[in-house]
Design an enzyme around this catalytic site. Structure first.
Site, PDB file in Angstrom:
ATOM      1  N   SER A 196       5.947  -1.872  -2.056  1.00 53.61           N
ATOM      2  CA  SER A 196       5.977  -2.829  -3.182  1.00 53.61           C
ATOM      3  C   SER A 196       4.987  -2.411  -4.269  1.00 53.61           C
ATOM      4  O   SER A 196       3.975  -3.069  -4.485  1.00 53.61           O
ATOM      5  CB  SER A 196       5.694  -4.260  -2.705  1.00 53.61           C
ATOM      6  OG  SER A 196       4.668  -4.351  -1.753  1.00 53.61           O
ATOM      7  N   GLY A 198       0.836  -1.197   0.000  1.00 51.09           N
ATOM      8  CA  GLY A 198       0.000   0.000   0.000  1.00 51.09           C
ATOM      9  C   GLY A 198       0.868   1.242   0.000  1.00 51.09           C
ATOM     10  O   GLY A 198       2.090   1.171   0.168  1.00 51.09           O
TER      11      GLY A 198
END
Length: 218
Positions: free
Chosen positions: A105, A31
């Site tokens: 990520s 996130g």
């Protein structure tokens, strides 16, 4: 990779699981910055440890002080950052520890690499469970939180390639768990994730004990 190396087999994962009386897995939080990934992961780690389960959290900032201190934030470095963490998380999960990873990520391909590493059965007896947890928040809400002042710096051009501002975030399409952090409390998020792990057979806990521990902690 060097060709003059040999894989040395030892205990099977099943043997380790039976001896430690738990199963290993990786819970992969993804996130935007300030979405609440680390806050939820810390609370989940505390809860699982209170349940008597071996758990370890890998944090996006913390690993850059050591393991990944040679990496920056270019797309290539971000890819290598995630590859290394995926390999470390896999080792933890293989040891029958619950690995919690809290990383932005941002790229789908990198997250897929992490997932594929866990599903690879080469040199092992079975795939490792990989649970992607998308901590979803509108970028506008993340900017309002901005506990580190990073969005402000990114808007001012002081930080280059900042995810959500000057670098992309590719939203997960099929995450196992999807939490809207602006609508969900940390306590509720911990319950959601713990229940999912239990439903998937990764935790075997009496519901009464699980509920009482939640009441004591929160």
């Amino acid at each position: 990779m060097s060709t003059n190396i040999t894989w040395h087999s030892g205990l099977t994962r099943q043997e380790r699981s039976e001896l430690r009386k738990q199963k290993g897995c990786t819970v992969w939080f993804t996130g935007l910055s300030a979405s609440g990934k680390s806050t939820i992961a810390i609370a989940l780690e505390q809860h699982l440890l209170h349940l008597g389960l071996a758990t370890y959290r890998l944090d996006g900032d913390n690993v850059r002080f050591g393991l990944n201190k040679d990496l920056g934030f270019s797309p290539k470095d971000r890819e290598e950052n995630i590859r290394r963490i995926a390999e470390v998380a896999k080792l933890f999960a293989d040891s029958t520890t619950i690995a919690l990873t809290s990383f932005i990520s941002p790229y789908k391909a990198d997250r897929q690499i992490a997932r594929d590493l866990h599903s690879d059965t080469k040199n092992t007896d079975s795939p490792l469970p990989f649970i992607e947890v998308f901590i979803d928040i509108p970028v506008e809400e993340a900017e309002k939180r901005d506990p580190k002042g990073l969005y402000k710096k990114a808007r001012a051009g002081e930080i280059k390639e900042f995810t959500g501002i000057s670098a992309p975030y590719e939203r997960p399409e099929n995450a196992e768990i999807h939490i809207h952090s602006e609508k969900t409390s940390v306590e509720e998020a911990v319950v959601i994730i713990t229940k999912h792990l239990e439903e998937k057979g990764l935790l075997k806990l009496p519901w009464y004990n699980f509920t009482m521990l939640l009441i004591q902690e929160f």
